[in-house]
Design an enzyme around this catalytic site. Structure first.
Site, PDB file in Angstrom:
ATOM      1  N   ILE A 179       0.823  -1.209   0.000  1.00  0.00           N
ATOM      2  CA  ILE A 179       0.000   0.000   0.000  1.00  0.00           C
ATOM      3  C   ILE A 179       0.852   1.251   0.000  1.00  0.00           C
ATOM      4  O   ILE A 179       0.312   2.347   0.049  1.00  0.00           O
ATOM      5  CB  ILE A 179      -0.957   0.017   1.202  1.00  0.00           C
ATOM      6  CG1 ILE A 179      -0.187  -0.066   2.519  1.00  0.00           C
ATOM      7  CG2 ILE A 179      -1.958  -1.109   1.117  1.00  0.00           C
ATOM      8  CD1 ILE A 179      -1.063   0.042   3.747  1.00  0.00           C
ATOM      9  N   GLY A 180       2.129   1.123  -0.070  1.00  0.00           N
ATOM     10  CA  GLY A 180       2.973   2.309  -0.126  1.00  0.00           C
ATOM     11  C   GLY A 180       4.434   1.927  -0.165  1.00  0.00           C
ATOM     12  O   GLY A 180       4.810   0.793   0.107  1.00  0.00           O
ATOM     13  N   GLY A 181       5.237   2.879  -0.522  1.00  0.00           N
ATOM     14  CA  GLY A 181       6.672   2.645  -0.570  1.00  0.00           C
ATOM     15  C   GLY A 181       7.402   3.948  -0.773  1.00  0.00           C
ATOM     16  O   GLY A 181       6.828   4.947  -1.196  1.00  0.00           O
ATOM     17  N   GLY A 183      11.587   6.082  -0.167  1.00  0.00           N
ATOM     18  CA  GLY A 183      13.012   6.010   0.036  1.00  0.00           C
ATOM     19  C   GLY A 183      13.402   5.343   1.333  1.00  0.00           C
ATOM     20  O   GLY A 183      14.474   4.769   1.456  1.00  0.00           O
ATOM     21  N   GLU A 186       9.002   0.353   2.675  1.00  0.00           N
ATOM     22  CA  GLU A 186       7.754  -0.016   2.036  1.00  0.00           C
ATOM     23  C   GLU A 186       6.718  -0.326   3.106  1.00  0.00           C
ATOM     24  O   GLU A 186       7.053  -0.709   4.220  1.00  0.00           O
ATOM     25  CB  GLU A 186       7.962  -1.243   1.131  1.00  0.00           C
ATOM     26  CG  GLU A 186       8.986  -1.001   0.033  1.00  0.00           C
ATOM     27  CD  GLU A 186       9.482  -2.303  -0.577  1.00  0.00           C
ATOM     28  OE1 GLU A 186       9.042  -3.374  -0.120  1.00  0.00           O
ATOM     29  OE2 GLU A 186      10.300  -2.237  -1.492  1.00  0.00           O
ATOM     30  N   ASP A 293       7.301  16.329  11.385  1.00  0.00           N
ATOM     31  CA  ASP A 293       6.743  16.145  10.045  1.00  0.00           C
ATOM     32  C   ASP A 293       5.217  16.169  10.133  1.00  0.00           C
ATOM     33  O   ASP A 293       4.533  15.277   9.644  1.00  0.00           O
ATOM     34  CB  ASP A 293       7.220  14.828   9.440  1.00  0.00           C
ATOM     35  CG  ASP A 293       6.979  14.785   7.922  1.00  0.00           C
ATOM     36  OD1 ASP A 293       6.698  15.850   7.341  1.00  0.00           O
ATOM     37  OD2 ASP A 293       7.074  13.684   7.342  1.00  0.00           O
TER      38      ASP A 293
END
Length: 1262
Positions: A179-181, A183, A186, A293
């Site tokens: 569902i995502g990845g 730098g 993942e 962040d």
């Protein structure tokens, strides 16, 4: 690697004659350009994408041809010949087919077609190859080389993933999809194989230089228990990657904001979100960390009914501890470097200063402005330094234009803070609460994404146009949508192109009386008006269960399959190829009147549910009736019931079967649609909040009431066989009519991988609503038609589904974080900020193959209900196993808590008993009235511990207190204690019946436990005179046994640490009388081990045994051994609770210890040196001890042999055992303290040494 093929009739050639002379109509311009004269074969092979591993075999030859073109134009002919030779070598029978390949990293999303030669087994080689023009290979080589390079890159990306769908991490978490990845790693969606809940796995490579998961785990563990932090499940590492497993969350706030009509939240939603985010920031600051962040994509809402309105903080990879070990604020660094996301970073971050707590609040302020305004002034600026300058010069009071005036105080407060200052969180929280109170905002008010835009629905209904230009992209009329139940199967995201960015595709509510077409598989589909324009999506109404190829320019074909099995095989094999310009919707008639399936390029379907959270009724429907998955909406239910009955009739189905194909052009479709609209009434859906419904409320059938006895020979034409039917049904609607798993005889077939039209990867809803296949049976076994209800633990409820939103900002030092958040259905972008020509560029996900269907079966195996009965008699559905009928449950081994015979007959007792016996509490008395198996006993020689298993309490008793003992024969007692020379005396040869011998043999064969009532012997009377002494001195002594290795040369008698266990006994009468031959005899008795007599002999009894005065050393040894034999005999009598064995000791037979033979011609034991601990010692050997300070008269004596003077004979040794009045040994007069002995010495002393010494006294006095 060979490309996967599926033998099905081509949809485009369904109506073509069998001779194959007519040319097929091409599906696109590219296709027509590539093969203008392509002939139609009877059985064309459909080409599907391969698993992401290697390019097709002919790609290598095409690349070689391309290189030859660049090297020498004269080599073109040779290259073509070589290419054909390679094709003939690889494929003896070939057909030429064109297929659409994904254009990876193509910003406009253009998908090209390339021609390949594929094998055909049912056509001769010369026939299939002769139809193909020779020059098409060169055309394919020219046009397909660029596409293949990108396909190669896609394969490379997928193959380099750290995990693949189906992998199991730590034998517990099974990977479902990516569902995502980015730098830093993942993110995968997984399933906990133990709890069956959906989890998120964040993985980073062990080889990457920047390791951030360590910080993620540290912060996440610190924050456990906080309200706005997701639950930490586990973490670990191996040689390839590090991973952390945590609770899976729903949509992030960036996606939710963009799903709104104007791309902004209302003030009510903004204030409530700001309050929750502020509390989350305070929680991370309270444990000494800064987030650094803060941005919308790092906050998500829950996905379950109980937490879908709660905001969770995510992604702690950039966190930093701002406090020292003592809690003080760390000294700031001079140049800390930029951290965070450019759009939301504070001015201090742009200046590379050390960030403090107030910088997180600055990011929150920017978020609030963006929530209300929809954008920030520096959104278009790409340069980080320029953004920083803009923020410094910008008057931030202008940003408060659409915010409450009270938030001016928020801005002033954070402007006044420095690095070391602590923000006044209480004041800021009160600020938000005051703003909410003044505006009448309640916490229970629906959020913006929970509302329904009635205006948008009205516009849709009025125009009937499927595409309405609205600001946000791919939103659906600001409508909360129900999550697709089976949308978690694959990980390929939908690729948008620029023409779609500014256009929102809002699906329309179909007229209620649109007539559906019923194909031969009884799948009702409705016709709709196709969209116009190359860039707009076209609503295709094909068979949702058949994943067919649909042409792009208005051609709508119905799949013509020869049988139902082919349809299922078509579903299982591979996704279909569609033109890139098309977004194809397939009407879902069964689920709700407002549900569409989006046919995506990889063949996955997106469920676009207009009316979110609609409550679906559960209705029991008999077999051969209409479908049961209907929306319980006024005016809709009755109409669709009649429509389904009408269109599922056998007559219509037979007519559909007779058709070879259906080709409809734009004009015909438009006319039909307009005709239907004149007669139609539009239904408007009322959106309700889906109630959190427990699976325990569901019927046991789980909606699958069809009993299918013959799968292969009987097909139900009335049952809904569309795989797409139930995909949008949530846990509140768990009744399905789709019985394709049973009807087609493929019980193990999982549902089609589906995804929402918003291109989001939504996890399945908790019940998967009993799953599409009934019963989830494995191996094609015939199920009983009912699916085991899922337990509440595994109940995952997904309530909301929204439009595709990208996180356009990437955090610093995160090259491609894709938001870095563990958001379930998020897409993450790869650009630094906004793109050059558009503000909504996206990150193109790599192409992922649909997981194996066999693996999908195991994903949603239903768990049994947590019943009150701990041991249900019926079968429990295990992982991947069929629910056993009641008849088969008997053969299954029963589960026991403790291995107690007969415990299964005591249902109430079985619940309360512990799993094991561990360190029971020693007591003096047990509860009255306890009977087996409530009371158990453990026997150790002559000591028995009776135990209350329910309370884990035991009492120590001797064998005589709990067993029925028989009166032993004096002859047997005598014979067991006399040496062999005495046994040979005729006067001692008393009669022993066969019955007593049989009983004795049986007793010798029994185990070392106390057994009640084996023989019908009379209970012996207890010696009442000795009872008080026993009760007074019988006590439990705790201790432990220590074994030490000691050197052999430390046997000095004066040694103060080690004692010789078989050392010489001095000053005894035996030693004084026979110094020449007494050493061997007295070596069996150690004066250190003397005790008050456990077994004492009276004077008159001892005097009855006459011993010759001139005995030798052998007789002394015999006498010493007799003591050991006597002890063994007594031990036997005690441990079994009955009379002593009456068998004569023969040559080679052993006593109770299995060591000493009855013919006592063996050397004495070597001395053993055992350390003595000056502490308590255990009485585990079963001997009864008394304190040395007690007089000898109070010593405990055996109770099994009462005194009967009338039975005394001349040779009776143990006729009566009164309390000993006199002593015959100096050692016995001064016994050592028993508490000084170890358990081993206690056992040896009490059972061997004392009887041996007493018997030696007996011989001496005689």
């Amino acid at each position: 690697m060979f490309w996967h093929l599926l033998c099905v009739p081509n949809d485009e050639n369904a109506s073509a004659p069998d001779d194959g002379n007519q040319s097929c109509q091409p599906s696109s311009k590219q296709d027509q350009y590539l093969s203008p004269n392509r002939n139609c074969q009877k059985n064309l092979l459909r080409l599907y994408p391969p698993p992401p591993s290697k390019p097709p075999p002919l790609v290598g030859a095409i690349l070689q041809t391309r290189l030859l073109h660049q090297i020498s134009p004269s080599a073109i002919a040779d290259a073509d010949a070589d290419l054909n030779a390679v094709g003939e070598l690889l494929y003896p029978n070939v057909l030429q087919r064109s297929a659409t390949l994904p254009a990876k990293h193509n910003r406009l999303g253009v998908r090209s077609r390339v021609t390949f030669k594929v094998p055909s087994s049912n056509l001769p080689a010369q026939d299939s190859y002769s139809h193909q023009p020779r020059n098409q290979v060169a055309v394919a080589a020219k046009d397909g080389i660029l596409v293949d390079v990108k396909a190669k890159e896609s394969v490379k990306m997928t193959s380099e993933d750290l995990l693949q769908p189906g992998h199991v991490v730590k034998e517990r978490w099974k990977v479902v999809r990516k569902i995502g990845g980015g730098g830093f790693g993942e993110i995968y969606e997984g399933q906990d194989l133990i709890t069956r809940e959906q989890v998120a796995l964040k993985v980073e490579s062990a080889r990457q230089p920047k390791q951030v998961l360590k910080m993620e785990v540290a912060v996440l563990k610190k924050l456990q228990g906080k309200e706005h932090v997701c639950r930490f499940i586990g973490c670990g590492r191996n040689d390839r990657f590090n991973y952390v497993v945590m609770q899976l969350q729903g949509k992030n706030l960036a996606e939710l904001r963009r799903a709104q009509p104007r791309g902004a939240f209302s003030l009510s939603t903004t204030l409530r979100l700001g309050l929750q985010i502020l509390k989350a920031i305070e929680s991370i600051h309270s444990v000494g960390f800064l987030h650094r962040d803060i941005k919308p994509s790092n906050f998500s809402v829950g996905r379950l009914p109980y937490n879908c309105r709660r905001v969770y903080m995510l992604d702690f990879g950039l966190a930093r501890q701002y406090t020292t070990g003592t809690g003080e604020v760390r000294c700031p660094r001079a140049a800390a470097g930029f951290r965070g996301t450019v759009r939301y970073a504070s001015i201090n971050a742009h200046r590379n200063r050390e960030m403090g707590r107030h910088d997180d609040l600055w990011s929150l302020f920017y978020m609030l402005v963006e929530f209300v305004n929809g954008q920030l002034p520096w959104r278009k600026i790409k340069d980080k330094e320029q953004v920083g300058l803009t923020k410094e010069k910008y008057d931030h009071r202008i940003l408060l234009k659409h915010l409450p005036s009270d938030l001016k105080q928020f801005l002033e407060h954070i402007q006044s803070l420095t690095y070391g200052d602590r923000p006044d969180y209480a004041m800021l929280i009160g600020l938000f609460e005051r703003c909410m109170k003044r505006r009448g905002v309640k916490e229970s008010d629906p959020y913006d994404w929970e509302k329904v835009d009635s205006t948008a629905i009205g516009n849709i209904s009025a125009t009937g146009n499927p595409s309405i230009p609205i600001k946000s992209d791919y939103m659906h009329g600001n409508i909360t949508q129900m999550t697709v139940a089976a949308s978690n199967a694959s990980g390929t995201e939908y690729i948008r192109k620029r023409a779609e960015i500014e256009t929102a595709h809002i699906t329309a509510t179909d007229p209620l009386n649109i007539k559906e077409k019923v194909d031969k598989n009884c799948n009702a589909t409705s016709l709709a008006q196709p969209a116009k324009g190359s860039g707009e999506p076209m609503v295709q109404h094909g068979n949702a269960a058949n994943n067919q190829n649909i042409t792009s320019k208005g051609l709508q074909q119905q799949s013509t399959l020869t049988n139902s099995q082919v349809a299922i095989a078509n579903i299982q094999s591979a996704p279909s190829m569609i033109e890139r310009e098309d977004v194809q919707y397939t009407k879902l008639e069964e689920g709700a009147p407002t549900k569409f399936i989006t046919m995506k390029p990889n063949g996955e379907c997106d469920n676009v549910d207009i009316a979110a959270k609609c409550i679906f009724e559960q209705k029991h429907v008999e077999a051969n009736d209409d479908i049961v998955g209907r929306a319980s909406l006024s005016g809709v239910e009755q109409h669709y019931k009649s429509q389904i009955k009408k269109h599922n009739s056998p007559e219509i189905a037979n007519k559909q079967i007779q058709r070879t194909g259906t080709v409809t052009n734009d004009k015909t479709s438009e006319v039909n649609r307009s005709t239907e609209e004149q007669k139609s009434t539009f239904g408007r859906l009322r959106v309700l909040t889906a109630p959190p419904m427990s699976v325990h409320d569901l019927p046991s059938g789980g909606g699958h009431s069809h009993q299918v006895s013959d799968l292969s020979g009987k097909q139900d034409p009335y049952a809904a066989t569309s795989n797409a039917a139930p995909i949008g049904i949530n846990s509140s609607s768990t009744k399905f009519g789709s019985q394709h798993g049973q009807i087609f005889g493929l019980a193990a077939m999982p549902p089609i991988n589906r995804r929402s039209a918003t291109s989001t990867n939504l996890r399945p809803s908790s019940s998967a609503s009993q799953r599409i296949n009934s019963g989830s049976t494995i191996g094609g076994a015939v199920g009983n038609g009912s699916n085991t209800a899922r337990s509440s633990v595994a109940g995952d409820h997904s309530v909301t589904q929204f439009a595709l939103i990208d996180d356009e900002n990437v955090s610093a030092l995160q090259q491609v974080t894709k938001g870095g958040a563990l958001t379930l259905a998020s897409q993450w972008k790869s650009q630094f900020d906004d793109s050059e020509d558009t503000t909504d560029n996206e990150w193109n996900r790599e192409h992922q193959l649909q997981p194996n269907l066999e693996q999908l079966i195991k994903l949603d195996i239903s768990l049994p209900l947590n019943e009150a009965k701990p041991f249900p008699q019926h079968g429990v559905a295990g992982t991947g196993k069929l629910i056993n009928p009641p008849g088969e449950a008997k053969g299954r081994p029963k589960r026991y808590t403790l291995n107690i015979t007969g415990i299964e007959n005591y249902e109430a007792l079985r619940i309360s008993i512990p799993n094991c016996w561990s360190e029971p509490a020693m007591g003096n008395v047990l509860r009255k009235g306890l009977e087996p198996p409530a009371v158990q006993q453990a026997a150790f020689d002559d000591t028995v511990y009776r135990m209350d298993i329910a309370r884990n309490v035991c009492v120590r008793e001797t064998y005589s207190e709990i067993t029925h003992l028989a009166r032993p024969s004096t002859s047997s007692v005598l014979r067991n204690r006399l040496p062999s020379p005495f046994k040979k005396d005729s006067a001692l040869q008393l009669n022993s019946t066969n019955d007593s011998l049989d009983k004795s043999r049986h007793r010798n064969s029994l185990p070392n436990v106390s057994v009640n009532d084996i023989f019908d012997d009379l209970q012996m009377k207890l010696n009442l005179d000795l009872g008080s002494a026993i009760q007074e001195n019988n006590c439990c002594i705790s201790g432990r046994l220590e074994i030490r290795v000691i050197p052999k040369d430390t046997s000095h008698p004066d040694d103060s640490v080690y004692y010789d266990a078989m050392g010489a006994v001095k000053n005894t009468p035996t030693a004084n009388e026979g110094h020449d031959h007494s050493d061997q005899a007295v070596n069996n008795c150690d004066e250190m081990e003397a005790t008050s007599a456990v077994i004492a002999f009276p004077n008159k009894s001892i005097s009855k045994i006459m011993s010759p005065p001139g005995r030798d050393a052998t007789e002394e040894r015999t006498g010493a051994s007799l003591c050991s034999l006597y002890s063994a005999g007594v031990n036997k009598l005690k441990l079994n609770g009955n009379t002593a064995p009456r068998t004569q000791f023969k040559k080679g037979s052993t006593d109770g210890f299995g060591e000493n033979e009855s013919e006592f011609d063996f050397p004495l034991l070597n001395p053993s040196k055992i350390p003595v601990r000056q502490s308590k010692c255990a009485s585990w050997a079963g001997a009864d001890f008394i304190s040395a300070s007690k007089p000898l008269e109070s010593a405990e004596v055996p109770q099994e042999i009462p005194y009967h003077p009338q039975s005394d004979t001349t040779y009776s040794v143990i006729d009566s055992i009164p309390v000993r009045k006199t002593t015959y040994s100096i050692a016995l007069e001064c016994p050592p303290n028993i508490s000084d002995l170890t358990p081993g010495l206690s056992y040896f002393y009490c059972n061997i040494v004392v009887p041996l010494r007493l018997f030696s006294i007996l011989l001496t006095e005689s």
